[in-house]
Design an enzyme around this catalytic site. Structure first.
Site, mmCIF file in Angstrom:
data_model
loop_
_atom_site.group_PDB
_atom_site.id
_atom_site.type_symbol
_atom_site.label_atom_id
_atom_site.label_comp_id
_atom_site.label_asym_id
_atom_site.label_seq_id
_atom_site.Cartn_x
_atom_site.Cartn_y
_atom_site.Cartn_z
ATOM 1 N N CYS A 134 0.795 -1.137 0.121
ATOM 2 C CA CYS A 134 -0.161 0.136 -0.139
ATOM 3 C C CYS A 134 0.434 0.790 -0.591
ATOM 4 O O CYS A 134 0.920 2.855 -1.157
ATOM 5 C CB CYS A 134 -1.272 -0.196 0.855
ATOM 6 N N TYR A 135 1.780 0.555 1.075
ATOM 7 C CA TYR A 135 2.993 3.176 1.002
ATOM 8 C C TYR A 135 3.442 2.547 -0.710
ATOM 9 O O TYR A 135 3.558 3.143 -0.874
ATOM 10 C CB TYR A 135 3.598 2.412 2.379
#
Ligand SMILES: NC(=O)c1ccc[n+]([C@@H]2O[C@H](COP(=O)([O-])OP(=O)(O)OC[C@H]3O[C@@H](n4cnc5c(N)ncnc54)[C@H](OP(=O)(O)O)[C@@H]3O)[C@@H](O)[C@H]2O)c1
Length: 314
Positions: A134-135
């Site tokens: 996600c990051y």
């Protein structure tokens, strides 16, 4: 023909969204949903959009490999995918696998599926797809359009909601420990630091933080340019890179958590260049469970199988 999908890890945070997103498509269907903890319960008890007759099952690797499936989505914690992959390789090698964990993001034999940056060509007809973190999705979307201008490392400051830590109890999803707090962790060597460095091809320094809200994240990215740049030229690069991308929204303002949370795409903005033109900043907000996980997995699966990429996503 409807794409028949097995979803392992179906009761988790990302699994829950995968059930909902796939139920929203007419060309895909989850036909088996793996959860040991919820085995025997109807899937609709967690995801009302799911097929009424679908039940959670404690699916073993052999169970999955033995079913008539076009694709398997693995939404398991890091380190748990290998037995499923081995069983599928041995018994049903033609099944498409999309793995949400970090286990294959560094594996040459798997395609890393971040379509807006690395293109759709490699994903089309791929059978083994590693879904980005996600990051790492947010950081790479913010860095990629300017990566050739950067001298040294890109610095990514990330803040995420606590759903990013999954459902297994830990301090990072303990709402009491997080209340009124911002928790930095893994300040060097986070998996997504290596992932961004590897795929972008430039060094990335990443500092993650977890906060008391449930879902959504921001990545504030700073870089030094090898020569002076103007804000206009930098902004233009983002528009050239993503102007036609349905799941990337470009904004003149600075994206905040609320802009990306519950949104299927990524919001990119906050473009800034220092007075002397040598330092730049960009901000990406997205939902860690959606563009940071489930939405991207559905995109990747659709591309791999030649289905419309954005059905049910835009
Ligand atoms: N959360 C995020 O923001 C996010 C974003 C991007 C990527 N990811 C990645 O996506 C994956 C899933 O994350 P998540 O947040 O959805 O996790 P989660 O909420 O903790 O769910 C994990 C799921 O895996 C199942 N499971 C756990 N251990 C298993 C094992 N050994 N064998 C079979 N099933 C097992 C659990 O169900 P049962 O125990 O009932 O079987 C549960 O359904 C992780 O690899 C994570 O790194 C997460």
């Amino acid at each position: 023909m409807t794409v028949r999908i097995g979803l392992v890890g179906a009761r988790g945070h990302t699994g829950r969204h995968l059930l909902r997103l796939i139920a929203g498509r007419s060309d895909m269907q989850v036909v088996c949903a793996g959860s040991r903890e919820f085995a025997g319960q109807p899937v609709t008890s967690l995801a009302p959009e799911a097929e009424p007759e679908l039940m959670f099952e404690a699916l073993t690797p052999d169970d999955v490999a033995g079913r008539t499936l076009d694709a398997v989505i693995l939404a398991l914690p890091n380190g748990a995918a290998a037995p499923y992959v081995a069983a599928i390789e041995a018994q049903a090698p033609g099944m498409v696998i999309v793995d949400l964990s970090a286990d294959y993001r560094f594996d040459e034999n798997w395609v890393y599926g971040l379509p807006e940056i690395y293109g759709r060509g490699r994903i089309t007809h791929a059978r083994r797809i590693a879904n980005p973190g996600c990051y790492a999705t947010a950081g790479q979307l913010a860095v990629a359009p300017v990566r050739d201008l950067i001298a040294g490392a890109a610095h990514v400051f990330g803040v995420s909601g606590y759903s990013g830590a999954g459902t297994t109890p830990s301090r990072k999803n303990d709402t009491e420990a997080l209340s009124g707090n911002l928790m930095p962790y893994a300040l060097t060597g986070h998996l997504h630091e290596g992932e961004m460095t590897r795929h972008l091809g430039i060094p990335v320094a990443f500092t993650p933080h977890v906060a008391a809200f449930f879902q959504g994240l921001t990545a504030t990215v700073q870089f030094e340019f090898s020569g002076p740049q103007s804000l206009e030229a930098i902004t233009e690069r983002y528009h050239t890179a993503y102007g036609d991308e349905p799941l990337v929204r470009l904004t003149d303002t600075i994206p905040e958590i609320r802009d990306g949370a519950h949104f299927n795409g990524a919001v990119l903005g906050g473009f800034a260049v220092s007075k002397e033109g040598l330092r730049g900043v960009a901000v990406c907000a997205l939902d860690n469970l959606l563009k940071g996980a489930a939405v991207q997995a559905v995109q990747n699966l659709a591309i791999a199988l030649g289905r419309p990429e954005f059905d049910g996503l835009t």
